[in-house]
Design an enzyme around this catalytic site. Sequence first.
Site, short mmCIF file in Angstrom:
data_model
loop_
_atom_site.label_atom_id
_atom_site.label_comp_id
_atom_site.label_asym_id
_atom_site.label_seq_id
_atom_site.Cartn_x
_atom_site.Cartn_y
_atom_site.Cartn_z
N ALA A 148 45.59 47.15 48.62
CA ALA A 148 45.90 48.34 49.41
C ALA A 148 45.31 49.62 48.82
CB ALA A 148 47.42 48.48 49.56
N LYS A 199 47.15 31.95 47.66
CA LYS A 199 46.46 32.77 46.65
C LYS A 199 47.47 33.50 45.77
CE LYS A 199 47.07 37.00 48.67
NZ LYS A 199 47.28 38.35 48.13
#
Length: 341
Positions: A148, A199
């Site tokens: 982000a 992941k």
Amino acid sequence: MTTSDDARPLRAAVLGTGAWGTTFAAVMADAGCSVRLWGRSPEVVAEISSGGRNSRNLPGVELPAAVTASTDLHATASDVDVLVVALPSQSVREVLAPLAGTLPDRTVVVSLMKGVELGTHQRMSEVLAQVLRIGSDRVAVVSGPNLAKEIAAHQPAGAVVAAERHEVAELVARSCAAPYFRPYTHTDVVGVELGGALKNVIALVVGMAQGRGYGDNTKALIITRGLAETARLGAALGAQPETFAGLAGMGDLVATCASPLSRNHTLGAHVGAGMSLEDALTATGGTAEGVKSCRSVLELARAHGVDMPMTQAVVAVLHEGWPVAEMTAMLLARPLKHERG
């Protein structure tokens, strides 16, 4: 400008004012959408509305003027073309229950979440369709190497938008195609979601290895075998193998395992250095999805007869009290086999 079928700008709502939800709202605004953010914290919502900032979760970033915020869930989600959900995966069902059956037929729902629900073993797209009482063909998922803070700084990035119907994926892609953010479309919802969920688990293992002082050889071993583990589960659930070689597979895995911006990687490093899980959670801050989803992923794998040694090892360390050294010895002592096994 991103427009709807009647030539007006697309109306979007993002549920969740965490770092990724806030960043994605900014991306959609920069793509030409009008965007409403929903959050539980009156302080965060007030700062976004009055000052265009979210200092708690995205410090130093100025949000586009097209982003507004509210604590009213129904008002935020009503009459939008695209409803984006960026909530912790294990709480999404409870938060969204009040919206069941209320969305207009035209509203497409998008999951930014990367996890598997505990108990049900459902992927987030399945949870959204069920809790909101909409068809699965109205749900899309966005996944990829999407840290982000880098995207909020307008560093170039890409993602995969997957939906059962290509036109749904195209609509969502249009809604987030900003000058610095490039979405690609796909119809392999299962593969894209599994890549995102797994992941986080593999990043925990990489972090643990780093915390113990291991180097790049070990990191490469974990990433590569972690991808093989992900692909095995994907094959059992009907995913397309090539999906795991793309942005939502290898791309997301590499970014999450290599970056100190990844909370899963950071938490794993704390545990590898000797911290308890409780202390590591406090030191990391925010939500490290892999901590909870590792258990649901392992349960899902076992239900389908899929061998997931790294996921099993993470569960053993985080939830069963195994030392990291014992986990490492267990993984290295597994029977020899062909690499494709």
